[in-house]
Write a protein that holds these residues in place. Structure first.
Motif, short mmCIF file in Angstrom:
data_model
loop_
_atom_site.label_atom_id
_atom_site.label_comp_id
_atom_site.label_asym_id
_atom_site.label_seq_id
_atom_site.Cartn_x
_atom_site.Cartn_y
_atom_site.Cartn_z
N ILE A 14 -9.50 25.85 50.32
CA ILE A 14 -8.13 25.59 50.75
C ILE A 14 -7.37 26.91 50.73
CG2 ILE A 14 -6.00 24.33 50.29
CD1 ILE A 14 -7.74 22.22 48.87
N SER A 15 -6.82 27.29 51.84
CA SER A 15 -6.09 28.54 51.96
C SER A 15 -4.80 28.49 51.15
CB SER A 15 -5.77 28.79 53.43
OG SER A 15 -4.81 29.79 53.57
N GLU A 16 -4.42 29.62 50.60
CA GLU A 16 -3.14 29.71 49.90
C GLU A 16 -1.99 29.44 50.87
OE1 GLU A 16 -2.61 33.26 47.55
OE2 GLU A 16 -4.63 33.09 46.75
N ASP A 17 -2.16 29.77 52.14
CA ASP A 17 -1.13 29.48 53.14
C ASP A 17 -0.92 27.99 53.31
OD1 ASP A 17 -0.67 32.16 53.61
OD2 ASP A 17 -2.01 32.27 55.35
N VAL A 18 -2.00 27.21 53.20
CA VAL A 18 -1.88 25.75 53.29
C VAL A 18 -1.09 25.23 52.10
CG1 VAL A 18 -3.17 23.58 53.21
CG2 VAL A 18 -3.96 25.46 54.67
N ILE A 19 -1.39 25.73 50.93
CA ILE A 19 -0.67 25.30 49.73
C ILE A 19 0.80 25.70 49.82
CG2 ILE A 19 -0.52 25.62 47.22
CD1 ILE A 19 -3.64 25.92 47.33
N ALA A 20 1.06 26.89 50.34
CA ALA A 20 2.45 27.33 50.52
C ALA A 20 3.18 26.45 51.52
CB ALA A 20 2.48 28.80 50.97
N THR A 21 2.50 26.03 52.58
CA THR A 21 3.11 25.14 53.56
C THR A 21 3.45 23.79 52.95
OG1 THR A 21 1.96 26.23 55.38
CG2 THR A 21 2.78 24.00 55.80
N ILE A 22 2.55 23.25 52.15
CA ILE A 22 2.80 21.98 51.47
C ILE A 22 4.00 22.11 50.54
CG2 ILE A 22 1.87 20.34 49.77
CD1 ILE A 22 -0.94 21.04 50.97
N ALA A 23 4.04 23.18 49.76
CA ALA A 23 5.16 23.40 48.84
C ALA A 23 6.47 23.59 49.58
CB ALA A 23 4.86 24.62 47.95
N GLY A 24 6.43 24.34 50.69
CA GLY A 24 7.64 24.57 51.48
C GLY A 24 8.18 23.30 52.11
N THR A 25 7.28 22.44 52.56
CA THR A 25 7.69 21.16 53.14
C THR A 25 8.32 20.28 52.08
OG1 THR A 25 5.92 21.32 54.78
CG2 THR A 25 6.88 19.14 54.41
N ALA A 26 7.74 20.26 50.89
CA ALA A 26 8.32 19.48 49.78
C ALA A 26 9.69 20.02 49.41
CB ALA A 26 7.38 19.51 48.57
N ALA A 27 9.84 21.35 49.43
CA ALA A 27 11.13 21.97 49.08
C ALA A 27 12.21 21.62 50.08
CB ALA A 27 10.97 23.49 49.01
N ALA A 28 11.84 21.48 51.35
CA ALA A 28 12.82 21.18 52.39
C ALA A 28 13.47 19.81 52.20
CB ALA A 28 12.16 21.26 53.77
N ASP A 29 12.80 18.92 51.46
CA ASP A 29 13.32 17.58 51.23
C ASP A 29 14.25 17.48 50.03
OD1 ASP A 29 11.91 16.62 53.42
OD2 ASP A 29 10.18 16.01 52.22
N VAL A 30 14.44 18.57 49.31
CA VAL A 30 15.27 18.54 48.11
C VAL A 30 16.72 18.83 48.48
CG1 VAL A 30 15.69 19.59 45.85
CG2 VAL A 30 13.34 19.24 46.64
N LYS A 31 17.61 17.91 48.12
CA LYS A 31 19.04 18.07 48.41
C LYS A 31 19.58 19.27 47.64
CE LYS A 31 23.37 15.44 48.11
NZ LYS A 31 23.97 15.90 49.30
N GLY A 32 20.30 20.13 48.34
CA GLY A 32 20.88 21.32 47.74
C GLY A 32 20.18 22.60 48.12
N ILE A 33 18.95 22.49 48.65
CA ILE A 33 18.21 23.68 49.05
C ILE A 33 18.49 24.00 50.51
CG2 ILE A 33 15.91 24.64 49.46
CD1 ILE A 33 15.02 23.37 46.90
N ALA A 34 18.98 25.22 50.74
CA ALA A 34 19.29 25.67 52.09
C ALA A 34 18.04 26.16 52.81
CB ALA A 34 20.34 26.78 52.06
N GLY A 35 17.08 26.67 52.06
CA GLY A 35 15.85 27.17 52.66
C GLY A 35 15.11 28.08 51.70
N LEU A 36 13.95 28.52 52.14
CA LEU A 36 13.16 29.44 51.35
C LEU A 36 13.70 30.85 51.53
CD1 LEU A 36 9.59 28.12 52.20
CD2 LEU A 36 11.00 27.56 50.22
N SER A 37 13.52 31.67 50.53
CA SER A 37 13.96 33.06 50.59
C SER A 37 12.76 33.96 50.84
CB SER A 37 14.63 33.45 49.27
OG SER A 37 14.91 34.83 49.27
#
Length: 123
Positions: A14-37
């Motif tokens: 499993i590529s680290e990029d895949v894991i990062a994509t999964i984490a980023g998608t989960a982060a996008a669903d959290v109220k209060g988060i404007a985006g990744l830095s």
């Protein structure tokens, strides 16, 4: 780089990029988060390690468990401890559920604040 796991029938990488994509998608669903830095992370010695643009999430493996660092921007007025706790829970659950990789820690780095109260409503 990738994370290897082995099964009776062969191996899975499993590529680290895949894991990062999964984490980023989960982060996008959290109220209060404007985006990744896109700010770079530093290592223990304080030396800045620049990853290619688009990498706001870093993963390292320690004793067979993933440790994730995620750098985010929050909306003005977000309650940082609540948002960070929710982010940690969602990212850990998403990565573990989708990959089977055990996540021991999710470090949240608040890199900035977006000067609006919340995302504009989409009609």
């Amino acid at each position: 780089m990738g994370y290897n796991t082995y099964a009776e029938d062969g191996s899975l990488k499993i590529s680290e990029d895949v894991i990062a994509t999964i984490a980023g998608t989960a982060a996008a669903d959290v109220k209060g988060i404007a985006g990744l830095s896109l700010r770079p992370f530093s290592d223990i010695k304080g030396i800045m390690r620049h990853k290619p643009a688009g990498h706001a999430i870093r993963m390292e493996m320690h004793d067979g468990e993933a440790v994730l660092d995620i750098s985010v921007n929050l909306y003005l007025g977000a309650h940082i401890p609540e948002v960070a706790t929710e982010l940690q829970t969602r990212v850990k659950d998403a990565v573990q559920t989708m990959t089977g990789i055990s996540v021991s820690k999710v470090h949240v780095h608040v890199a900035g604040v977006v000067l609006t109260d919340e995302a504009p409503a989409v009609e």
